[in-house]
Design a protein around this motif. Structure first.
Motif, mmCIF file in Angstrom:
data_model
loop_
_atom_site.group_PDB
_atom_site.id
_atom_site.type_symbol
_atom_site.label_atom_id
_atom_site.label_comp_id
_atom_site.label_asym_id
_atom_site.label_seq_id
_atom_site.Cartn_x
_atom_site.Cartn_y
_atom_site.Cartn_z
ATOM 1 N N ILE A 126 154.765 38.648 -14.365
ATOM 2 C CA ILE A 126 153.790 38.439 -13.284
ATOM 3 C C ILE A 126 154.344 38.964 -11.965
ATOM 4 N N LEU A 127 155.606 38.659 -11.675
ATOM 5 C CA LEU A 127 156.216 39.129 -10.432
ATOM 6 C C LEU A 127 156.357 40.646 -10.412
ATOM 7 N N ASP A 128 156.624 41.249 -11.590
ATOM 8 C CA ASP A 128 156.727 42.711 -11.686
ATOM 9 C C ASP A 128 155.362 43.367 -11.808
ATOM 10 N N GLU A 129 154.297 42.540 -11.780
ATOM 11 C CA GLU A 129 152.905 43.019 -11.839
ATOM 12 C C GLU A 129 152.571 43.726 -13.142
ATOM 13 N N LYS A 130 153.291 43.380 -14.211
ATOM 14 C CA LYS A 130 152.913 43.850 -15.544
ATOM 15 C C LYS A 130 151.773 43.003 -16.091
ATOM 16 N N ILE A 131 151.625 41.791 -15.540
ATOM 17 C CA ILE A 131 150.472 40.945 -15.820
ATOM 18 C C ILE A 131 149.762 40.726 -14.497
ATOM 19 N N PHE A 132 148.475 41.101 -14.432
ATOM 20 C CA PHE A 132 147.720 40.900 -13.193
ATOM 21 C C PHE A 132 147.432 39.413 -13.012
ATOM 22 N N CYS A 133 147.714 38.929 -11.793
ATOM 23 C CA CYS A 133 147.470 37.522 -11.478
ATOM 24 C C CYS A 133 146.785 37.450 -10.124
ATOM 25 N N PRO A 134 145.611 36.811 -10.028
ATOM 26 C CA PRO A 134 144.922 36.711 -8.733
ATOM 27 C C PRO A 134 145.732 35.895 -7.741
ATOM 28 N N GLU A 166 163.508 32.770 -2.157
ATOM 29 C CA GLU A 166 162.953 32.761 -3.507
ATOM 30 C C GLU A 166 161.898 33.864 -3.664
ATOM 31 N N GLU A 167 161.906 34.514 -4.840
ATOM 32 C CA GLU A 167 160.845 35.470 -5.172
ATOM 33 C C GLU A 167 159.817 34.739 -6.017
ATOM 34 N N LEU A 168 158.696 34.403 -5.410
ATOM 35 C CA LEU A 168 157.713 33.554 -6.078
ATOM 36 C C LEU A 168 156.349 34.211 -6.234
ATOM 37 N N LEU A 169 156.032 35.200 -5.402
ATOM 38 C CA LEU A 169 154.714 35.827 -5.445
ATOM 39 C C LEU A 169 154.856 37.333 -5.666
ATOM 40 N N PRO A 170 153.903 37.938 -6.394
ATOM 41 C CA PRO A 170 153.922 39.408 -6.545
ATOM 42 C C PRO A 170 153.780 40.080 -5.179
ATOM 43 N N LYS A 171 154.461 41.193 -5.004
ATOM 44 C CA LYS A 171 154.394 41.913 -3.721
ATOM 45 C C LYS A 171 152.958 42.324 -3.397
ATOM 46 N N ARG A 172 152.159 42.621 -4.425
ATOM 47 C CA ARG A 172 150.755 42.983 -4.204
ATOM 48 C C ARG A 172 150.001 41.868 -3.499
ATOM 49 N N VAL A 173 150.271 40.626 -3.893
ATOM 50 C CA VAL A 173 149.598 39.478 -3.281
ATOM 51 C C VAL A 173 150.054 39.299 -1.834
ATOM 52 N N ILE A 174 151.348 39.431 -1.591
ATOM 53 C CA ILE A 174 151.882 39.260 -0.233
ATOM 54 C C ILE A 174 151.313 40.315 0.711
ATOM 55 N N ASN A 175 151.201 41.563 0.231
ATOM 56 C CA ASN A 175 150.710 42.652 1.081
ATOM 57 C C ASN A 175 149.206 42.596 1.306
ATOM 58 N N LEU A 176 148.518 41.815 0.478
ATOM 59 C CA LEU A 176 147.057 41.783 0.540
ATOM 60 C C LEU A 176 146.533 40.913 1.673
ATOM 61 N N TYR A 177 147.388 40.067 2.255
ATOM 62 C CA TYR A 177 146.936 39.114 3.270
ATOM 63 C C TYR A 177 147.802 39.207 4.522
ATOM 64 N N GLN A 178 147.178 38.891 5.635
ATOM 65 C CA GLN A 178 147.906 38.809 6.913
ATOM 66 C C GLN A 178 148.490 37.399 7.033
ATOM 67 N N ARG A 555 143.551 47.018 1.394
ATOM 68 C CA ARG A 555 144.735 46.981 0.533
ATOM 69 C C ARG A 555 144.440 46.477 -0.871
ATOM 70 N N GLU A 556 143.209 46.187 -1.172
ATOM 71 C CA GLU A 556 142.855 45.723 -2.519
ATOM 72 C C GLU A 556 143.098 46.839 -3.540
ATOM 73 N N THR A 557 143.728 46.477 -4.649
ATOM 74 C CA THR A 557 143.943 47.435 -5.730
ATOM 75 C C THR A 557 142.710 47.470 -6.625
ATOM 76 N N ALA A 558 142.700 48.439 -7.549
ATOM 77 C CA ALA A 558 141.573 48.561 -8.486
ATOM 78 C C ALA A 558 141.447 47.303 -9.339
ATOM 79 N N LEU A 559 142.598 46.724 -9.728
ATOM 80 C CA LEU A 559 142.563 45.506 -10.541
ATOM 81 C C LEU A 559 142.030 44.326 -9.748
ATOM 82 N N ASP A 560 142.356 44.255 -8.446
ATOM 83 C CA ASP A 560 141.796 43.198 -7.600
ATOM 84 C C ASP A 560 140.277 43.271 -7.578
#
Length: 581
Positions: A126-134, A166-178, A555-560
């Motif tokens: 999930i953290l490596d974004e191999k599994i998409f997680c909202p 701690e690394e707890l959230l995917p980078k995609r999620v962190i970058n998606l929000y202000q 910043r939304e990805t196609a999977l988002d």
């Protein structure tokens, strides 16, 4: 000489008996191990050694993975380790990973070590974004990961910033929000605090129960082409085979559940899927590499075998493991309850101690105030006594003067007055003397009353002094009792209670009439599980609404975008597969 020859022969034979070995490094999700293996060892020998070392009995989920020419491969159990296309240099590295995933983690994963290894692997995916997680689910999963690592939330220990490293959230999620790291931590901690009382294994299982409903959980993707040459993706998982568009790994175009597949076969690079329903067309596709074809076949065989195993009675080994797991779970539950009671007792004792200490301080303050009041009373008594003495002396002096005036009056009366003028003067003097005597008597009486009042005030001051001393004595006795109670409280014990494969064809035989009924029961259980998760879904929706205003749409990805579309249509992993089957 004959002895020397015999000696050399004996030494040679000993030398020949020593087996040749090579070094292997095994990397799990949280550790590395090295083993010395014999050259004749097969994959099963090494795999069994690793499982014994880890204390793992649910071996059917796992395998030893290695990479060859940018392609993932798994060690074959019936083939010698050195006969695989592994690098020649030592140590030879293999990754001990989950190869097959359960349909229902809570029901299938028995051992705690199995659950832990799955938790670590799924978390990393999930953290490596191999599994998409909202995003909202990422925050909830992060809170369970924190519970598993840190235990119960304690505001005195887990202060602001404790999750900074701690690394707890995917980078995609962190970058998606202000949102700042502090804002993410605040939301993770809010859910983390609600998980109080969950042990590590329970928190990890809750993590897996949520993760297993993610669309990409447990799916192995392979690039394929259909008969028309259209590029597609093949997904293989515990539920069956799924065909995806290359740009959409969340929603399959078509699915073939294992219980609806009659046969899978491949020849060279062409795969053929024959559905159980003969009215449905046969699906054929091609893959690019023979090595990939073999891997697809391995995953199909393994997942189908597990699919069939789940729908049969548990083997004796599994029954024993489940019984042991239940006993272990019950024992740990009792230990946790005992520790919880002891912790509660300790907290109550500490609260009692704190209350006694507070009371002791209060009594000390009262004693200090009583001492000060006593000193003031003593000073007042001394002043009143001195004033009373002065008043008495003044009264005596006035009485003496009154007596002298009386004597003077008597003497004047006795004196003969020869003339009327002297008589008148004498009468006037007598009158003045009487007036003076009367005034002296009144002043004397007033002074006497004042002296009596001062004596009464002195007596009251001494009574106040006596009461203050008595109160001080009572406070002193209470303090000694509190100290004894405090010593008995702090003396608490410190240790109060850690396909059957024929040639190159994969055949499925579903003659068992209970197969469809079992599949329906599984679907029913999943529906019931989703109903039980209604409260959880409400919480997720609440967080999603809360942070929606901070989202950076660009910043939304196609999977988002695909996930949002599926959510708006009310589509989930299981009902989507059911629709496209």
């Amino acid at each position: 000489m004959a002895g020397a020859i015999a000696s050399r022969m004996s030494f040679s034979s000993l030398k020949r008996k020593q087996p040749k070995t090579f070094t292997v490094r095994i990397a799990t999700m949280d550790a590395e191990m090295e083993f010395s293996c014999e050259v004749k060892w097969k994959g099963k020998d090494l795999f069994d050694l690793v499982c014994r070392t880890l204390g793992l009995r649910e071996t059917w989920f796992f395998g030893l993975q290695y990479t060859i020419k940018d392609t993932v491969a798994w060690l074959k159990m019936d083939k010698k380790v050195l006969d695989h296309d592994v690098p020649t240099e030592e140590p030879k590295t293999f990754h001990f990973l989950a190869k097959f995933y359960p349909e229902n983690a809570e029901e299938e994963l028995v051992q705690e070590i199995t659950q832990h290894l799955f938790f670590l692997q799924v978390k990393k995916q999930i953290l490596d974004e191999k599994i998409f997680c909202p995003p909202e689910a990422s925050v909830l999963l992060a809170s369970y990961a924190v519970q598993a690592k840190y235990g119960d939330y304690d505001p005195n220990v887990h202060k602001r910033g404790f999750l900074a490293q701690e690394e707890l959230l995917p980078k995609r999620v962190i970058n998606l929000y202000q949102m700042t790291p502090e804002m993410w931590e605040e939301r993770i901690t809010a859910w983390y605090a609600e998980h109080r009382g969950r042990a590590r294994d329970e928190a990890e299982m809750e993590y897996l129960k949520i993760a297993q409903d993610l669309e990409m959980y447990g799916v192995n993707y392979f690039a394929i082409r259909n008969k028309k040459g259209t590029e597609l993706l093949l997904g293989v998982d515990a539920l069956g085979l799924h065909i995806y568009d290359p740009d959409n790994r969340l929603t399959p175009k078509i699915s073939f559940p294992w219980n609806e597949i009659r046969n899978i076969s491949y020849s060279d690079k062409e795969f053929t899927i024959k559905p159980l329903d003969k009215k449905i067309d046969v699906f054929k596709f091609n893959s690019s590499k023979l090595r990939v074809n073999k891997l697809i076949l391995q995953l199909c065989i393994g997942n189908h075998d597990l699919f069939m195993r789940r729908r049969k009675a548990d083997s004796l080994e599994v029954q024993q493991m489940k019984a042991q797991a239940r006993e272990e779970k019950a024992r740990k539950q009792m230990e946790r309850q005992c520790l919880a009671r002891e912790k509660q007792m300790r907290e109550e004792a500490e609260r009692t101690r704190d209350e006694l200490e507070r009371r002791l301080m209060q009594l000390k303050e009262e004693a200090t105030m009583a001492n000060e009041a006593l000193m003031r009373s003593e000073e007042t008594a001394d002043l009143l006594a001195e004033k009373a003495q002065i008043t008495e002396e003044e009264a005596k002096l006035l009485a003496q003067k009154a007596a002298e005036a009386e004597q003077e009056m008597q003497r004047i009366k006795a004196t003969a007055i020869r003339t009327e003028e002297e008589k008148r003067l004498m009468e006037q003097k007598v009158l003045e003397a009487e007036m003076l005597a009367l005034k002296m008597a009144e002043e004397s009486e007033r002074r006497a009353k004042e002296a009596d009042q001062l004596k009464q005030d002195l007596q009251e001051a001494r009574e106040s002094e006596r009461r203050a001393k008595q109160k001080l004595l009572e406070i002193t006795s209470k303090s000694s009792y509190t100290q004894s109670m405090n010593s008995s409280t702090t003396a608490l014990p410190t240790d109060l209670p850690s396909f059957n494969l024929i040639s190159e064809s994969l055949s499925f035989d579903f003659k068992d009439t209970d197969m469809k009924r079992l599949s329906m029961e599984i679907e029913k259980e999943k529906v019931e599980y989703m109903e039980r998760s209604k409260h959880l879904q409400e919480q997720l929706n609440e967080l999603k609404t809360e942070i929606e205003a901070l989202k950076l749409k660009e910043r939304e990805t196609a999977l988002d975008i695909l996930h949002n579309e599926n959510s708006s249509r009310g589509n989930s992993k299981h009902n989507t597969i059911k629709k496209v089957s």
